[in-house]
Motif scaffolding. Structure first.
Motif, PDB file in Angstrom:
ATOM      1  N   UNK A   1       0.851  -1.185   0.000  1.00  0.00           N
ATOM      2  CA  UNK A   1       0.000   0.000   0.000  1.00  0.00           C
ATOM      3  C   UNK A   1       0.887   1.236   0.000  1.00  0.00           C
ATOM      4  N   UNK A   2       0.291   2.345  -0.391  1.00  0.00           N
ATOM      5  CA  UNK A   2       1.047   3.588  -0.484  1.00  0.00           C
ATOM      6  C   UNK A   2       0.092   4.769  -0.398  1.00  0.00           C
ATOM      7  N   UNK A   3       0.620   5.883   0.044  1.00  0.00           N
ATOM      8  CA  UNK A   3      -0.122   7.135   0.068  1.00  0.00           C
ATOM      9  C   UNK A   3       0.696   8.207  -0.621  1.00  0.00           C
ATOM     10  N   UNK A   4       0.037   9.033  -1.399  1.00  0.00           N
ATOM     11  CA  UNK A   4       0.714  10.090  -2.142  1.00  0.00           C
ATOM     12  C   UNK A   4       0.019  11.422  -1.913  1.00  0.00           C
ATOM     13  N   UNK A   5       0.813  12.480  -1.907  1.00  0.00           N
ATOM     14  CA  UNK A   5       0.305  13.843  -1.888  1.00  0.00           C
ATOM     15  C   UNK A   5       0.425  14.362  -3.311  1.00  0.00           C
ATOM     16  N   UNK A   6      -0.613  15.018  -3.782  1.00  0.00           N
ATOM     17  CA  UNK A   6      -0.590  15.669  -5.092  1.00  0.00           C
ATOM     18  C   UNK A   6      -0.422  17.163  -4.870  1.00  0.00           C
ATOM     19  N   UNK A   7       0.441  17.764  -5.686  1.00  0.00           N
ATOM     20  CA  UNK A   7       0.702  19.196  -5.575  1.00  0.00           C
ATOM     21  C   UNK A   7       0.435  19.868  -6.918  1.00  0.00           C
ATOM     22  N   UNK A   8      -0.226  20.999  -6.865  1.00  0.00           N
ATOM     23  CA  UNK A   8      -0.542  21.759  -8.078  1.00  0.00           C
ATOM     24  C   UNK A   8       0.737  22.340  -8.662  1.00  0.00           C
ATOM     25  N   UNK A   9       0.724  22.680  -9.946  1.00  0.00           N
ATOM     26  CA  UNK A   9       1.904  23.282 -10.568  1.00  0.00           C
ATOM     27  C   UNK A   9       2.393  24.504  -9.801  1.00  0.00           C
ATOM     28  N   UNK A  10       3.691  24.556  -9.564  1.00  0.00           N
ATOM     29  CA  UNK A  10       4.307  25.694  -8.907  1.00  0.00           C
ATOM     30  C   UNK A  10       4.091  25.770  -7.402  1.00  0.00           C
ATOM     31  N   UNK A  11       3.538  24.729  -6.812  1.00  0.00           N
ATOM     32  CA  UNK A  11       3.249  24.753  -5.383  1.00  0.00           C
ATOM     33  C   UNK A  11       3.867  23.547  -4.690  1.00  0.00           C
ATOM     34  N   UNK A  12       4.237  23.740  -3.436  1.00  0.00           N
ATOM     35  CA  UNK A  12       4.691  22.628  -2.612  1.00  0.00           C
ATOM     36  C   UNK A  12       3.632  22.248  -1.582  1.00  0.00           C
ATOM     37  N   UNK A  13       2.460  22.879  -1.666  1.00  0.00           N
ATOM     38  CA  UNK A  13       1.349  22.586  -0.757  1.00  0.00           C
ATOM     39  C   UNK A  13       0.598  21.349  -1.199  1.00  0.00           C
ATOM     40  N   UNK A  14       0.098  20.588  -0.226  1.00  0.00           N
ATOM     41  CA  UNK A  14      -0.757  19.446  -0.538  1.00  0.00           C
ATOM     42  C   UNK A  14      -2.063  19.962  -1.124  1.00  0.00           C
ATOM     43  N   UNK A  15      -2.363  19.529  -2.333  1.00  0.00           N
ATOM     44  CA  UNK A  15      -3.625  19.888  -2.983  1.00  0.00           C
ATOM     45  C   UNK A  15      -4.595  18.721  -2.952  1.00  0.00           C
ATOM     46  N   UNK A  16      -4.044  17.526  -2.732  1.00  0.00           N
ATOM     47  CA  UNK A  16      -4.858  16.323  -2.684  1.00  0.00           C
ATOM     48  C   UNK A  16      -4.057  15.165  -2.142  1.00  0.00           C
ATOM     49  N   UNK A  17      -4.762  14.075  -1.908  1.00  0.00           N
ATOM     50  CA  UNK A  17      -4.119  12.869  -1.371  1.00  0.00           C
ATOM     51  C   UNK A  17      -4.722  11.653  -2.073  1.00  0.00           C
ATOM     52  N   UNK A  18      -3.881  10.673  -2.331  1.00  0.00           N
ATOM     53  CA  UNK A  18      -4.279   9.408  -2.935  1.00  0.00           C
ATOM     54  C   UNK A  18      -3.756   8.282  -2.069  1.00  0.00           C
ATOM     55  N   UNK A  19      -4.498   7.185  -2.015  1.00  0.00           N
ATOM     56  CA  UNK A  19      -3.992   5.987  -1.374  1.00  0.00           C
ATOM     57  C   UNK A  19      -4.304   4.797  -2.267  1.00  0.00           C
ATOM     58  N   UNK A  20      -3.399   3.821  -2.256  1.00  0.00           N
ATOM     59  CA  UNK A  20      -3.587   2.564  -2.968  1.00  0.00           C
ATOM     60  C   UNK A  20      -3.334   1.458  -1.953  1.00  0.00           C
ATOM     61  N   UNK A  21      -4.223   0.462  -1.942  1.00  0.00           N
ATOM     62  CA  UNK A  21      -4.108  -0.627  -0.966  1.00  0.00           C
ATOM     63  C   UNK A  21      -4.368  -1.956  -1.666  1.00  0.00           C
ATOM     64  N   UNK A  22      -3.388  -2.863  -1.586  1.00  0.00           N
ATOM     65  CA  UNK A  22      -3.572  -4.204  -2.143  1.00  0.00           C
ATOM     66  C   UNK A  22      -4.546  -4.968  -1.259  1.00  0.00           C
ATOM     67  N   UNK A  23      -5.581  -5.529  -1.871  1.00  0.00           N
ATOM     68  CA  UNK A  23      -6.568  -6.317  -1.142  1.00  0.00           C
ATOM     69  C   UNK A  23      -6.254  -7.804  -1.242  1.00  0.00           C
ATOM     70  N   UNK A  24      -5.787  -8.223  -2.398  1.00  0.00           N
ATOM     71  CA  UNK A  24      -5.428  -9.613  -2.635  1.00  0.00           C
ATOM     72  C   UNK A  24      -4.270  -9.608  -3.627  1.00  0.00           C
ATOM     73  N   UNK A  25      -3.039  -9.452  -3.125  1.00  0.00           N
ATOM     74  CA  UNK A  25      -1.896  -9.318  -4.025  1.00  0.00           C
ATOM     75  C   UNK A  25      -1.730 -10.492  -4.992  1.00  0.00           C
ATOM     76  N   UNK A  26      -2.054 -11.705  -4.553  1.00  0.00           N
ATOM     77  CA  UNK A  26      -1.913 -12.869  -5.418  1.00  0.00           C
ATOM     78  C   UNK A  26      -2.796 -12.796  -6.653  1.00  0.00           C
ATOM     79  N   UNK A  27      -3.916 -12.120  -6.521  1.00  0.00           N
ATOM     80  CA  UNK A  27      -4.842 -11.955  -7.650  1.00  0.00           C
ATOM     81  C   UNK A  27      -4.701 -10.581  -8.308  1.00  0.00           C
ATOM     82  N   UNK A  28      -3.845  -9.721  -7.764  1.00  0.00           N
ATOM     83  CA  UNK A  28      -3.659  -8.397  -8.352  1.00  0.00           C
ATOM     84  C   UNK A  28      -4.810  -7.454  -8.103  1.00  0.00           C
ATOM     85  N   UNK A  29      -5.517  -7.642  -6.974  1.00  0.00           N
ATOM     86  CA  UNK A  29      -6.670  -6.813  -6.638  1.00  0.00           C
ATOM     87  C   UNK A  29      -6.273  -5.731  -5.638  1.00  0.00           C
ATOM     88  N   UNK A  30      -6.638  -4.488  -5.936  1.00  0.00           N
ATOM     89  CA  UNK A  30      -6.338  -3.367  -5.045  1.00  0.00           C
ATOM     90  C   UNK A  30      -7.475  -2.365  -5.120  1.00  0.00           C
TER      91      UNK A  30
END
Length: 190
Positions: free
Chosen positions: A64-93
């Motif tokens: 799993x991972x979490x990412x911050x998205x930043x708008x052009x020219x900014x270092x401020x967090x504009x958004x957040x994304x997360x990805x989480x594997x639910x069943x890695x053997x089947x490639x489901x997330x």
């Protein structure tokens, strides 16, 4: 540098892994009433966001991972994304996202989301990536459609918000469809 340590750019939009110093800015972004009405569950406290950041960092980009998205020219967090594997053997997330209300309609999601999907497919080996959005969240549903997701179902009364049951749309991106959707690579993964 590992895949999670990389900062990737596309049209000036950047994503990077969440860091400990993101807790307060993310809490401010995620505690806005306009944003929280679409989250299930919305973080209620600074400690909730701190737990998310800790969880995301512990995944190391392998399960799993979490990412911050930043708008052009900014270092401020504009958004957040997360990805989480639910069943890695089947490639489901699954993945989730939230953008600050002032970034809605700016194209930030459309620029950042493909970077996150690329990471999930190329680095985590995801074959099926699922997202759930409130049916009433027209912007969120429209954004997912624009990046090539398919709405497979409506999940009736599938989450509660303010003691009221609400419907969610189940959106998917299949790795094989993603490859077809992406006409040209937008960046090289490290």
């Amino acid at each position: 540098m590992d895949a999670v340590g990389a900062v990737t750019r596309l049209s000036g939009v950047r994503i990077r892994p969440v860091r400990d110093d993101d807790v307060e800015p993310l809490f401010a972004l995620l505690s806005d009433d306009e944003v929280t009405r679409h989250l299930a569950p919305a973080p209620a406290t600074l400690e909730d966001v701190r737990r998310f950041v800790t969880w995301a960092r512990q995944g190391g980009g392998r399960r799993h991972a979490g990412f911050v998205a930043m708008a052009p020219g900014s270092d401020e967090a504009a958004g957040v994304f997360q990805v989480r594997c639910l069943d890695p053997g089947r490639g489901l997330a699954d993945w989730g996202f939230a953008l600050g209300a002032r970034h809605w309609g700016t194209g930030l999601f459309g620029a950042a989301a493909p970077l996150v999907v690329d990471f999930a497919v190329a680095r985590l080996g995801v074959r099926r990536l699922e997202a759930r959005t409130a049916v009433a969240n027209g912007r969120g549903n429209g954004a997912l459609a624009k990046v090539g997701a398919t709405c497979e179902a409506v999940l009736r009364d599938s989450f509660r918000r303010q003691d009221r049951a609400r419907d969610q749309a189940l959106w998917t991106i299949l790795a094989e469809d993603w490859a077809d959707h992406r006409t040209a690579p937008v960046h090289a993964l490290p």
